[in-house]
Scaffold this motif. Structure first.
Motif, PDB file in Angstrom:
ATOM      1  N   GLU A 326       0.820  -1.214   0.000  1.00  0.00           N
ATOM      2  CA  GLU A 326       0.000   0.000   0.000  1.00  0.00           C
ATOM      3  C   GLU A 326       0.850   1.257   0.000  1.00  0.00           C
ATOM      4  OE1 GLU A 326      -2.340  -3.294   1.980  1.00  0.00           O
ATOM      5  OE2 GLU A 326      -0.304  -2.496   2.069  1.00  0.00           O
ATOM      6  N   THR A 347       6.090  -6.420  -8.377  1.00  0.00           N
ATOM      7  CA  THR A 347       5.686  -7.784  -8.025  1.00  0.00           C
ATOM      8  C   THR A 347       6.895  -8.692  -7.883  1.00  0.00           C
ATOM      9  OG1 THR A 347       3.567  -7.529  -9.177  1.00  0.00           O
ATOM     10  CG2 THR A 347       4.336  -9.771  -8.769  1.00  0.00           C
ATOM     11  N   ASP A 357       1.927 -12.163  -0.396  1.00  0.00           N
ATOM     12  CA  ASP A 357       0.709 -11.381  -0.179  1.00  0.00           C
ATOM     13  C   ASP A 357       0.830 -10.001  -0.810  1.00  0.00           C
ATOM     14  OD1 ASP A 357      -0.471 -13.436   1.195  1.00  0.00           O
ATOM     15  OD2 ASP A 357       0.150 -12.698   3.176  1.00  0.00           O
ATOM     16  N   ALA A 358       1.989  -9.358  -0.620  1.00  0.00           N
ATOM     17  CA  ALA A 358       2.201  -8.051  -1.233  1.00  0.00           C
ATOM     18  C   ALA A 358       2.242  -8.164  -2.748  1.00  0.00           C
ATOM     19  CB  ALA A 358       3.495  -7.427  -0.708  1.00  0.00           C
ATOM     20  N   ARG A 360       0.600 -10.316  -4.607  1.00  0.00           N
ATOM     21  CA  ARG A 360      -0.775 -10.452  -5.099  1.00  0.00           C
ATOM     22  C   ARG A 360      -1.506  -9.119  -5.057  1.00  0.00           C
ATOM     23  NH1 ARG A 360      -0.330 -15.573  -2.520  1.00  0.00           N
ATOM     24  NH2 ARG A 360      -1.060 -14.708  -0.539  1.00  0.00           N
ATOM     25  N   LEU A 361      -1.247  -8.338  -4.026  1.00  0.00           N
ATOM     26  CA  LEU A 361      -1.900  -7.033  -3.925  1.00  0.00           C
ATOM     27  C   LEU A 361      -1.461  -6.106  -5.058  1.00  0.00           C
ATOM     28  CD1 LEU A 361      -3.820  -5.320  -2.265  1.00  0.00           C
ATOM     29  CD2 LEU A 361      -1.881  -4.585  -0.860  1.00  0.00           C
ATOM     30  N   LEU A 364      -3.292  -7.220  -8.157  1.00  0.00           N
ATOM     31  CA  LEU A 364      -4.685  -6.766  -8.092  1.00  0.00           C
ATOM     32  C   LEU A 364      -4.775  -5.289  -8.467  1.00  0.00           C
ATOM     33  CD1 LEU A 364      -7.648  -7.163  -7.392  1.00  0.00           C
ATOM     34  CD2 LEU A 364      -7.067  -6.788  -4.973  1.00  0.00           C
ATOM     35  N   ALA A 365      -3.849  -4.487  -7.949  1.00  0.00           N
ATOM     36  CA  ALA A 365      -3.830  -3.065  -8.297  1.00  0.00           C
ATOM     37  C   ALA A 365      -3.571  -2.866  -9.780  1.00  0.00           C
ATOM     38  CB  ALA A 365      -2.759  -2.348  -7.470  1.00  0.00           C
ATOM     39  N   ARG A 394      -8.126 -13.063  -4.832  1.00  0.00           N
ATOM     40  CA  ARG A 394      -8.811 -13.230  -3.552  1.00  0.00           C
ATOM     41  C   ARG A 394      -9.868 -14.321  -3.710  1.00  0.00           C
ATOM     42  NH1 ARG A 394      -9.511  -6.830  -1.798  1.00  0.00           N
ATOM     43  NH2 ARG A 394      -7.307  -6.489  -1.316  1.00  0.00           N
TER      44      ARG A 394
END
Length: 486
Positions: A326, A347, A357-358, A360-361, A364-365, A394
């Motif tokens: 984030e 990534t 986890d980061a 994948r986030l 997603l972004a 997710r």
């Protein structure tokens, strides 16, 4: 020049030259050379006398001649262009009425430390040793373009201010230094130019103040430094231009203040850098341009990153310090252009350290940012994938939707059983497995084909079938994307 033509001060310097004896005219150690215009004749030496000494001064057997003079006022212009001087020249704490001319000269050593000069003309000068301008003060341009120094160039706490300059106040373009450019505390008011310079050692601009608001404070395109470029605590007021630079060591901008409001504060595009440190300082005021740069270690604090960055084709191996996704994502989402490569780089950096986890986030972004570039129907489908399963990143969200729909269907059909199509052949009705038959398109429990709901219960079955297909499609798409990324 005859010895009889010399003043007492000049005669003293003449006699000391042959043995390299130092001559110091200062009344006190804290004499300010800026006041040199008012010094008495007993502290004045003509530049012509110094030139005659350097070109054809007296010699003594067994001695090494040297010009070592401090605290003198030098009148006239010291003309040494094209000259070859085989002995050290040390003119410290001196006041020069005119800028020395050293164009294409060849010197053994030159030391003008703590002196005050109206400028220096030294294009293509060669110094077979070190060139010291430590704490010197220049009120005119310092021109050392194409200079070659086999040792280091020292500019510690040197001040170069020329409000009337029509070009760079410090010119070191195409200069070749055999060791370091050592300039901590350097203060320039105007452009400093290092375009095409080659430095075998370190470029040290720690605590430097490079002041040219609205223009280019440091022009260092295609600079080649074989060690580090240190600009810790530097204050750069204007553009810092490093396009095409080659710095295999560290470009250290820790605690630096970079400010060029309305323009580019740092341009390091097309650079090859070992480590880029941009940390623990105020927010960069202006654009940060790292397009096409190749960086091994990118050490950037999110708090330093400005509101506008350009990262097209930036490649890096490691990104430190480790921050949550984030905190990194806003840097990728600035501007109107969608740059998928920047998301892939981030990534990869997270996966390299095992933070899936980061990673994948970030993916997603990336899908959400891409959605904004699609036509309306593509955006609609994207929103649906995002809401249901987060583009496959997710998957647990799909399980929640399926369980919710399973509960709704089970309760609805449990309260009102649909009529069997063939009562004698129909199995016992089970509302849970009947709902699963509607939701899961590739699995059959024999319930859907045996019963036929009516009224709004039939409408509910259509909704469950369509929703099941959408969920299945998005889950398969997401899982396929995730597996391909792995």
């Amino acid at each position: 020049m005859e010895i009889n033509d010399l003043t007492p001060a000049e005669a003293r310097v003449w006699r000391a030259f042959a043995t390299g004896t130092a001559v110091d005219f200062r009344a006190a150690d804290d004499d300010d050379p800026a006041d040199g215009a008012s010094w008495a004749p007993e502290r004045t030496v003509r530049a012509a006398v110094l030139r005659a000494l350097l070109l054809d001064g007296p010699r003594e057997d067994g001695e090494v001649p040297a010009l070592s003079l401090a605290g003198a006022r030098v009148t006239g212009r010291l003309e040494l262009q094209y000259a070859e001087v085989d002995h050290p020249v040390r003119l410290r704490h001196c006041h020069f009425d005119e800028a020395p001319r050293l164009y294409a000269a060849r010197l053994r050593e030159l030391n003008l430390s703590e002196s005050v000069l109206p400028g220096l003309v030294g294009h293509a000068v060669r110094v077979d040793g070190v060139l010291r301008l430590t704490r010197a003060r220049f009120t005119g341009m310092v021109r050392l373009g194409g200079a070659e120094v086999t040792g280091s160039l020292y500019l510690e706490s040197t001040r170069i201010h020329d409000p009337d300059a029509e070009g760079p106040v410090l010119q070191l373009n195409q200069a070749v230094l055999g060791a370091d450019l050592w300039a901590p505390g350097l203060h320039t008011r105007g452009e400093m130019r290092l375009t095409g310079a080659r430095v075998t050692g370190t470029v040290n601009l720690t605590d430097a103040v490079l002041d040219r608001p609205g223009g280019t404070a440091l022009q260092a395109e295609t600079l080649s430094a074989e060690a580090d470029v240190l600009m810790r605590h530097a204050d750069v007021r204007g553009r810092l231009e490093l396009r095409g630079a080659r710095i295999p060591g560290r470009l250290d901008l820790s605690h630096a203040r970079l400010a060029n409001p309305g323009g580019t504060a740092l341009r390091a595009s097309s650079c090859v850098i070992g480590e880029l440190w941009l940390r623990e300082g105020p927010v960069v005021r202006g654009t940060l341009n790292l397009r096409r740069a190749q960086v091994e270690v990118l050490f950037v604090h999110p708090d330093v990153v400005p509101d506008w960055v350009q990262l097209n084709d930036l490649t890096y191996t490691s990104l430190i310090p480790h921050e949550p996704a984030e905190r990194r994502l806003p840097m990728l989402e600035m501007g109107d252009s969608y740059l998928p490569f920047t998301y892939e780089q981030l990534t990869a950096a997270y996966r390299r350290i095992g933070d899936d986890d980061a990673a994948r986030l970030v993916q997603l972004a990336k899908q959400r940012r891409r959605r904004r570039t699609l036509p309306w129907y593509g955006r609609l489908w994207g929103h649906l994938q995002d809401v249901t399963v987060g583009y496959g990143f997710r998957p647990l969200r799909a399980g929640g939707w399926l369980l919710s729909l399973l509960a709704v269907g089970s309760v609805a059909y449990g309260l009102h059983h649909p009529a069997p199509l063939k009562p004698q052949e129909a199995p016992d009705f089970n509302p849970v497995f009947y709902t699963l038959d509607l939701l899961l398109p590739v699995i059959s429990f024999g319930q859907e084909n045996a019963f036929s709901p009516g009224g709004w219960y039939q409408t509910l079955s259509y909704v469950l079938i369509i929703t099941g297909w959408i969920l299945a499609t998005t889950v398969i798409t997401g899982l396929t994307r995730t597996v391909s990324r792995q």
